[in-house]
Design a protein around this motif. Sequence first.
Motif, PDB file in Angstrom:
ATOM      1  N   VAL A   1       0.851  -1.192   0.000  1.00 21.77           N
ATOM      2  CA  VAL A   1       0.000   0.000   0.000  1.00 21.77           C
ATOM      3  C   VAL A   1       0.886   1.241   0.000  1.00 21.77           C
TER       4      VAL A   1
ATOM      5  N   ILE B   1       1.001   5.363   0.409  1.00 20.30           N
ATOM      6  CA  ILE B   1       0.240   6.456   1.030  1.00 20.30           C
ATOM      7  C   ILE B   1       1.061   7.748   1.028  1.00 20.30           C
TER       8      ILE B   1
ATOM      9  N   GLY C   1      -4.232   8.048   5.786  1.00 22.81           N
ATOM     10  CA  GLY C   1      -4.238   6.578   5.758  1.00 22.81           C
ATOM     11  C   GLY C   1      -5.525   5.923   6.234  1.00 22.81           C
TER      12      GLY C   1
ATOM     13  N   LEU D   1      -6.028   2.961   4.016  1.00 19.84           N
ATOM     14  CA  LEU D   1      -5.098   1.929   4.475  1.00 19.84           C
ATOM     15  C   LEU D   1      -5.697   1.202   5.678  1.00 19.84           C
TER      16      LEU D   1
ATOM     17  N   VAL E   1      -0.805  -7.653   4.062  1.00 21.60           N
ATOM     18  CA  VAL E   1      -0.147  -6.407   3.647  1.00 21.60           C
ATOM     19  C   VAL E   1       1.321  -6.529   4.036  1.00 21.60           C
TER      20      VAL E   1
ATOM     21  N   VAL F   1       3.972  -0.941   3.707  1.00 18.82           N
ATOM     22  CA  VAL F   1       3.321   0.343   3.444  1.00 18.82           C
ATOM     23  C   VAL F   1       4.438   1.328   3.126  1.00 18.82           C
TER      24      VAL F   1
ATOM     25  N   GLY G   1      -0.527   7.831   8.279  1.00 16.07           N
ATOM     26  CA  GLY G   1      -0.790   6.426   7.958  1.00 16.07           C
ATOM     27  C   GLY G   1       0.365   5.500   8.311  1.00 16.07           C
TER      28      GLY G   1
ATOM     29  N   ALA H   1       0.198   1.733  10.125  1.00 22.24           N
ATOM     30  CA  ALA H   1       0.853   0.514   9.642  1.00 22.24           C
ATOM     31  C   ALA H   1       1.693  -0.101  10.761  1.00 22.24           C
TER      32      ALA H   1
ATOM     33  N   THR I   1       7.130  -0.625   7.312  1.00 20.95           N
ATOM     34  CA  THR I   1       6.960   0.653   6.618  1.00 20.95           C
ATOM     35  C   THR I   1       8.266   1.068   5.953  1.00 20.95           C
TER      36      THR I   1
ATOM     37  N   ALA J   1      -3.336   4.509  -1.939  1.00 23.06           N
ATOM     38  CA  ALA J   1      -4.379   4.931  -0.994  1.00 23.06           C
ATOM     39  C   ALA J   1      -4.036   6.336  -0.505  1.00 23.06           C
TER      40      ALA J   1
END
Length: 201
Positions: free
Chosen positions: A6, A8, A12, A15, A31, A34, A43, A47, A54, A87
């Motif tokens: 995802v 961002i 988020g 998300l 997932v 991110v 966001g 995560a 991340t 997203a």
Amino acid sequence: MPVLGVLISGRGSNLQSIINAVRSGQLDATVAVVISNRADAAGLRRARDAGIETVCLQPHDHADRDAYDRALARNLSDRCVDLVCLAGFMRIVGPALVEAFPNRILNIHPSLLPAFPGLNAQQQALDHGVRITGATVHLVTSMLDDGPIVAQAAVPVFDTDTVEALSDRILIEEHRLYVEAIRMMLEGRWTVSGRRFVRDG
Ligand code: GRF
């Protein structure tokens, strides 16, 4: 199990709805990562709280747009991502990413495309005086808010609407629609025919 990545840039909330759908079993996926283009994206916290890796890829650390998109593609491929979900990712993605994930990148936009592409779609809808707007999930091409439409949801516009009220009403639909579109994509019973996303059967 299918692997999602995802991308961002901010709050988020989409998300979060994806994370919630994975948690509840509504989405049979995981997932893996991110990625944000901004270190201060709220966001990223969502995560981390969900135990998802991340990555912050800042544009100024890359020579140009193409180098940035190649870095995005590399980070996603390294984690065996099957489907990339934009997203609220506030960058146009270029050929290097699109070609690495053909028909495997989704975006969500807060209008009924092709109406009101680009920034401030909700304000554009108010300014135009439409009675109905909504949300669109589409496959990503190198053209802004273009690409075959996977799913749409209509949302009424009221005379008393502020941009905040309208955005909130659309966002409720976004959260539902994005999860539904991801599930549809992962089921795999679809083809792309020209501009059209066609579901088999
Ligand atoms: C959403 O309205 C989405 O449609 C648009 O950017 C916004 C992102 O919101 N592309 P959030 O970061 O998911 O809360």
